[in-house]
Motif scaffolding. Sequence first.
Motif, PDB file in Angstrom:
ATOM      1  N   PRO A 150      49.313  -7.099  -9.549  1.00 47.60           N
ATOM      2  CA  PRO A 150      48.006  -7.179 -10.210  1.00 47.60           C
ATOM      3  C   PRO A 150      47.294  -8.508  -9.984  1.00 47.60           C
ATOM      4  N   LYS A 151      48.068  -9.588  -9.807  1.00 49.43           N
ATOM      5  CA  LYS A 151      47.455 -10.908  -9.595  1.00 49.43           C
ATOM      6  C   LYS A 151      46.654 -10.905  -8.286  1.00 49.43           C
ATOM      7  N   SER A 152      47.261 -10.386  -7.213  1.00 48.62           N
ATOM      8  CA  SER A 152      46.546 -10.315  -5.932  1.00 48.62           C
ATOM      9  C   SER A 152      45.358  -9.364  -6.027  1.00 48.62           C
ATOM     10  N   TYR A 153      45.550  -8.264  -6.732  1.00 46.10           N
ATOM     11  CA  TYR A 153      44.471  -7.287  -6.897  1.00 46.10           C
ATOM     12  C   TYR A 153      43.227  -7.961  -7.478  1.00 46.10           C
ATOM     13  N   ASN A 154      43.442  -8.908  -8.378  1.00 46.14           N
ATOM     14  CA  ASN A 154      42.318  -9.571  -9.048  1.00 46.14           C
ATOM     15  C   ASN A 154      41.782 -10.785  -8.301  1.00 46.14           C
ATOM     16  N   THR A 155      42.465 -11.216  -7.231  1.00 44.50           N
ATOM     17  CA  THR A 155      42.019 -12.458  -6.573  1.00 44.50           C
ATOM     18  C   THR A 155      41.616 -12.291  -5.105  1.00 44.50           C
ATOM     19  N   ILE A 156      42.205 -11.325  -4.392  1.00 44.19           N
ATOM     20  CA  ILE A 156      41.833 -11.212  -2.974  1.00 44.19           C
ATOM     21  C   ILE A 156      40.525 -10.435  -2.825  1.00 44.19           C
ATOM     22  N   ALA A 157      39.954 -10.461  -1.611  1.00 45.83           N
ATOM     23  CA  ALA A 157      38.725  -9.693  -1.324  1.00 45.83           C
ATOM     24  C   ALA A 157      39.116  -8.217  -1.273  1.00 45.83           C
ATOM     25  N   ILE A 158      39.038  -7.568  -2.425  1.00 48.51           N
ATOM     26  CA  ILE A 158      39.602  -6.232  -2.607  1.00 48.51           C
ATOM     27  C   ILE A 158      38.856  -5.161  -1.807  1.00 48.51           C
ATOM     28  N   ASP A 159      37.622  -5.466  -1.368  1.00 51.55           N
ATOM     29  CA  ASP A 159      36.882  -4.475  -0.566  1.00 51.55           C
ATOM     30  C   ASP A 159      37.104  -4.670   0.930  1.00 51.55           C
ATOM     31  N   ASN A 160      37.998  -5.601   1.285  1.00 53.31           N
ATOM     32  CA  ASN A 160      38.340  -5.836   2.691  1.00 53.31           C
ATOM     33  C   ASN A 160      39.670  -5.137   2.996  1.00 53.31           C
ATOM     34  N   PRO A 161      39.639  -4.022   3.747  1.00 56.16           N
ATOM     35  CA  PRO A 161      40.870  -3.256   3.977  1.00 56.16           C
ATOM     36  C   PRO A 161      41.986  -4.076   4.620  1.00 56.16           C
ATOM     37  N   GLN A 162      41.618  -5.013   5.529  1.00 58.05           N
ATOM     38  CA  GLN A 162      42.648  -5.825   6.195  1.00 58.05           C
ATOM     39  C   GLN A 162      43.419  -6.680   5.187  1.00 58.05           C
ATOM     40  N   ARG A 163      42.690  -7.253   4.235  1.00 61.48           N
ATOM     41  CA  ARG A 163      43.335  -8.113   3.223  1.00 61.48           C
ATOM     42  C   ARG A 163      44.238  -7.290   2.298  1.00 61.48           C
ATOM     43  N   VAL A 164      43.749  -6.093   1.931  1.00 66.96           N
ATOM     44  CA  VAL A 164      44.543  -5.220   1.042  1.00 66.96           C
ATOM     45  C   VAL A 164      45.829  -4.791   1.747  1.00 66.96           C
ATOM     46  N   ILE A 165      45.701  -4.403   3.022  1.00 70.65           N
ATOM     47  CA  ILE A 165      46.878  -3.970   3.787  1.00 70.65           C
ATOM     48  C   ILE A 165      47.857  -5.127   3.966  1.00 70.65           C
ATOM     49  N   ARG A 166      47.340  -6.320   4.239  1.00 77.00           N
ATOM     50  CA  ARG A 166      48.208  -7.497   4.411  1.00 77.00           C
ATOM     51  C   ARG A 166      49.013  -7.761   3.140  1.00 77.00           C
ATOM     52  N   ALA A 167      48.329  -7.716   1.993  1.00 76.75           N
ATOM     53  CA  ALA A 167      49.023  -7.957   0.725  1.00 76.75           C
ATOM     54  C   ALA A 167      50.066  -6.876   0.455  1.00 76.75           C
ATOM     55  N   LEU A 168      49.695  -5.631   0.729  1.00 76.20           N
ATOM     56  CA  LEU A 168      50.618  -4.515   0.470  1.00 76.20           C
ATOM     57  C   LEU A 168      51.847  -4.559   1.371  1.00 76.20           C
ATOM     58  N   GLU A 169      51.646  -4.907   2.649  1.00 72.77           N
ATOM     59  CA  GLU A 169      52.807  -4.902   3.555  1.00 72.77           C
ATOM     60  C   GLU A 169      53.826  -5.964   3.134  1.00 72.77           C
ATOM     61  N   ILE A 170      53.341  -7.087   2.587  1.00 74.69           N
ATOM     62  CA  ILE A 170      54.267  -8.119   2.085  1.00 74.69           C
ATOM     63  C   ILE A 170      54.976  -7.629   0.824  1.00 74.69           C
ATOM     64  N   CYS A 171      54.197  -7.009  -0.095  1.00 72.51           N
ATOM     65  CA  CYS A 171      54.801  -6.468  -1.326  1.00 72.51           C
ATOM     66  C   CYS A 171      55.903  -5.451  -1.006  1.00 72.51           C
ATOM     67  N   ILE A 172      55.589  -4.538  -0.089  1.00 73.16           N
ATOM     68  CA  ILE A 172      56.544  -3.459   0.243  1.00 73.16           C
ATOM     69  C   ILE A 172      57.710  -4.002   1.063  1.00 73.16           C
ATOM     70  N   GLY A 173      57.400  -4.852   2.046  1.00 67.27           N
ATOM     71  CA  GLY A 173      58.430  -5.340   2.960  1.00 67.27           C
ATOM     72  C   GLY A 173      59.406  -6.329   2.342  1.00 67.27           C
ATOM     73  N   THR A 174      58.929  -7.093   1.341  1.00 70.38           N
ATOM     74  CA  THR A 174      59.808  -8.116   0.729  1.00 70.38           C
ATOM     75  C   THR A 174      60.282  -7.720  -0.662  1.00 70.38           C
ATOM     76  N   LYS A 175      59.648  -6.665  -1.208  1.00 72.22           N
ATOM     77  CA  LYS A 175      59.914  -6.238  -2.593  1.00 72.22           C
ATOM     78  C   LYS A 175      59.593  -7.352  -3.592  1.00 72.22           C
ATOM     79  N   LYS A 176      58.672  -8.217  -3.197  1.00 75.48           N
ATOM     80  CA  LYS A 176      58.170  -9.287  -4.077  1.00 75.48           C
ATOM     81  C   LYS A 176      56.648  -9.275  -4.009  1.00 75.48           C
TER      82      LYS A 176
END
Length: 306
Positions: A150-176
């Motif tokens: 939720p912290k990233s959801y509220n701080t990154i450029a949420i309408d930029n698909p590249q930024r959302v995908i970058r954040a998600l791949e780290i969340c999923i890949g590291t489980k953090k």
Amino acid sequence: MSLNNKYLIAIVGPTAIGKTSLSIKLAKHFNTEILSADSRQFFKEMQIGTAAPTHEERSQAKHHFIHNKSIIDDYSVGTFEKEAINTLNTLFKDKNVVIMVGGSGLYVDAVTKGLDYFPDVDKSIRTQLNKDLETLGLESLQLKLKTLDPKSYNTIAIDNPQRVIRALEICIGTKKPYSSFLNKDKNNRNFKTITIGLTADRDIIYNRINKRVDIMIDNGQIEEAKALISKQHLNALNTVGYKELFKYFNNEWNLEFAIEEIKKNSRRFAKRQLTWFKRNKSTFWFDYNTSVTEIIACIKTNMQSH
């Protein structure tokens, strides 16, 4: 002067506020050169729509990282950081001051502070997320991020698909959470940064943006975009001033509507830029009409106090 007494003057602020003009005046005063940290101006095929410095402006002071790449090149902020630091190290051999100008907050921060470190994750995660973007849409990825971080959801450029995908791949890949990797060990810089911000009342900023778009259209922006239509799938062209015109060429919008969308999206972009740059509490903010003499005085005072 040792390298620790070398100064990078970073000029930041929203689009169309006058950063290029100020940077040239400062470069002339300090007898130095300019680094561009505007990620759209790297690409040589995108000259009009990115409001890159003109040939006349570039003849007044040497610029680096303007039209130095092609839209087909794979170019990341990490590569830019390395190249920009190498360029600075070279310039600082002869110069005590270098000017950097840019509207891309992440690219400015990459040079002044260094990038955050992220572990490598399985490439298949990004492949799947790109498929999800196509089939399920951006909103589903945004909601996924809201759940995982939720912290990233509220701080990154949420309408930029590249930024959302970058954040998600780290969340999923590291489980953090992606946000847990931010602002950890950064690279120390062996120069000092003084950041100058230009701003104005919102109505003035928006009027300047609207006028700039009209000037771009008069200067041939439609023809420039039309010449790039076969490359419209490239990430570099998924940007304001081009993506709207592609919709016009593809008969989705009429021209008048496309131009109004360019203005609207440019205004939104300016708002995001200001939000990003205002986070840096050490920036010295000036009204866009402030005389260069006053800004130079501020810079020199800060050099003496360091």
